[in-house]
Design an enzyme around this catalytic site. Sequence first.
Site, PDB file in Angstrom:
ATOM      1  N   CYS A 108     -11.095  13.173 -13.051  1.00  0.00           N
ATOM      2  CA  CYS A 108     -11.533  13.704 -14.349  1.00  0.00           C
ATOM      3  C   CYS A 108     -10.391  13.947 -15.319  1.00  0.00           C
ATOM      4  O   CYS A 108     -10.582  13.873 -16.536  1.00  0.00           O
ATOM      5  CB  CYS A 108     -12.336  14.988 -14.143  1.00  0.00           C
ATOM      6  SG  CYS A 108     -11.501  16.244 -13.152  1.00  0.00           S
ATOM      7  N   HIS A 121     -11.510  19.206 -20.201  1.00  0.00           N
ATOM      8  CA  HIS A 121     -10.083  19.169 -19.879  1.00  0.00           C
ATOM      9  C   HIS A 121      -9.292  18.799 -21.135  1.00  0.00           C
ATOM     10  O   HIS A 121      -9.510  17.738 -21.737  1.00  0.00           O
ATOM     11  CB  HIS A 121      -9.807  18.127 -18.793  1.00  0.00           C
ATOM     12  CG  HIS A 121     -10.287  18.515 -17.430  1.00  0.00           C
ATOM     13  ND1 HIS A 121     -10.820  19.744 -17.144  1.00  0.00           N
ATOM     14  CD2 HIS A 121     -10.296  17.820 -16.261  1.00  0.00           C
ATOM     15  CE1 HIS A 121     -11.150  19.801 -15.844  1.00  0.00           C
ATOM     16  NE2 HIS A 121     -10.845  18.632 -15.304  1.00  0.00           N
TER      17      HIS A 121
END
Length: 344
Positions: A150, A242
Amino acid sequence: MAVRVGILGATGAVGQRFIQLLEDHPTFELAALTASESSAGKTYKEAAKWRVNTPIPEDVAEMTVTETTPEAVPDGVDLLFSSLPSGVAADVEPGFLEEGYVVSSNSSNDRMAPDVPLTIPEVNPGHLELIEVQREERGWDGALVKNPNCSTITMVPTLAALDQFGLENVNVSTLQAVSGAGYSGVTSMEIIDNAIPHIGGEEDKMETESRKLLGDFDGAELHLHEMDVAASCNRIPTLDGHLENVFAETTEDVSPEEAAEAMREYPSVDLHSSPDQLIHVFEDPGRPQPRMDRERGDGMQISAGGIQKTADGLKYNCLAHNTIRGAAGASVLNGELLVEEGYL
């Protein structure tokens, strides 16, 4: 004609995202849900502690969860999405592949295997051709495709846009959301009023996967990109999204304006889950921000901003939704690419 699909590890956090993303999907019909032995035989609503921000689809809630074995998957399922823990997936996925299933997997095992495509459809769709090498070397009729970590998938599309200027060295520091660790991965006492400057295994994944994703496949072998990558990965108390600070050294002199144009114009693909514009570039140096920008493009768009010149290249920030673009959404998009390219 609908493609019947199943989810391996359907009750976990990423498995729940798969269910959310597959609801009303124009190509995929959800026909199988697997989980641990303790969940097998229960309805999905009994087996899963639902934590996604939309209701469980009514038809899924009443589906029966089965064990994660090829024998338990109903007839007619062509494609499996895997969200199993990597240790479990390493043991379980080969059995499905030997039985002829095509598996689009979010699990981290085998991402760097030389015959396994590690794919972002907008970046390296041609790497799917590794499937032919994989089938020949492993002797199975199925196919295994992986999506990257990710944090890697947040950065790599922006690097792909800049690769025309000659990427040499990349340094990245991440500010990663707690959902990336799973529901029970980080306790509230650890993360509230805190930041954790280490995420086990994450730095190595970013440093190796990015070179594979931007590498060249010559028809028989994949050659890693020659750039050097160094990562520092940090957990912060945001729920999703993120955010990453990237420092990219290039062989050519490139201005922030040229870099921004390259990112904006980097092409998307004509697949259902891919956004019309892959990378959105903010002029405001205070963006992107996780809470404000993680849902762009239904959680599948990459955001970038704060592009500045450095002595050897550029620095900028980028952001993506880690459980959608960085996990379940990435696997679904790979599944769409597999259908488009005729691998089912």
